[in-house]
Design a protein around this motif. Sequence first.
Motif, mmCIF file in Angstrom:
data_model
loop_
_atom_site.group_PDB
_atom_site.id
_atom_site.type_symbol
_atom_site.label_atom_id
_atom_site.label_comp_id
_atom_site.label_asym_id
_atom_site.label_seq_id
_atom_site.Cartn_x
_atom_site.Cartn_y
_atom_site.Cartn_z
ATOM 1 N N ASN A 214 36.259 -43.176 35.137
ATOM 2 C CA ASN A 214 35.839 -41.916 34.863
ATOM 3 C C ASN A 214 34.531 -41.766 35.337
ATOM 4 O OD1 ASN A 214 38.309 -40.912 34.099
ATOM 5 N ND2 ASN A 214 37.946 -41.019 32.088
ATOM 6 N N HIS B 17 33.345 -33.588 38.502
ATOM 7 C CA HIS B 17 34.556 -33.467 37.183
ATOM 8 C C HIS B 17 35.661 -33.595 38.096
ATOM 9 C CE1 HIS B 17 36.368 -32.677 33.705
ATOM 10 N NE2 HIS B 17 36.937 -31.580 34.381
ATOM 11 N N GLN C 287 33.215 -39.573 38.334
ATOM 12 C CA GLN C 287 32.194 -38.464 37.926
ATOM 13 C C GLN C 287 30.900 -38.358 38.845
ATOM 14 O OE1 GLN C 287 32.605 -36.168 35.516
ATOM 15 N NE2 GLN C 287 30.807 -35.160 35.899
#
Length: 161
Positions: A100, A109, A104
């Motif tokens: 993640n 996002h 990112q």
Amino acid sequence: MSEPTLSGVKEDDNLALEYNTNNVKKAKLNSTLSALLDDPVLADVPKKPTLSDVDTLISLELGSAMRVSVIKLDGTSFDVAVMNSATVKDLKIAVKKKVNEMEQSKMGHRQISWKHVWRNFCLSHQNEKLLNDDAILLDLGVRNHSQPLQLQYSSCRCAGS
């Protein structure tokens, strides 16, 4: 209507002063933290570290945590740090956080369905699928800098996470 008392005004001023002081302290702390994280020595510290992240990295330095490499399906790899007492579930959580964070920083996002990932793919070590989330990594032969773990397609369903 009653007029504010002298002590009431002082109280409001003290609250405002305390609020501004806290904001200044927080800004200084964030500035210092930002400068520290730009140091190449601290390259393995996430950009927005949690207490858990820092604790794991300190434990890594003290020898009570391990760094594990994970090879993705496209052949690229990344490292995650987990405690020596970590389970497969703890490793999955570390993988999730790392991926993640990487996504990112690259693409902004982006939402990944981890339920889908763990339903269709498993981590494996030395050609053995790590299907039991409660299994302790050391008991499975996973050690600090040992043979990399691989993310592979799973014909049988992995335990959820």
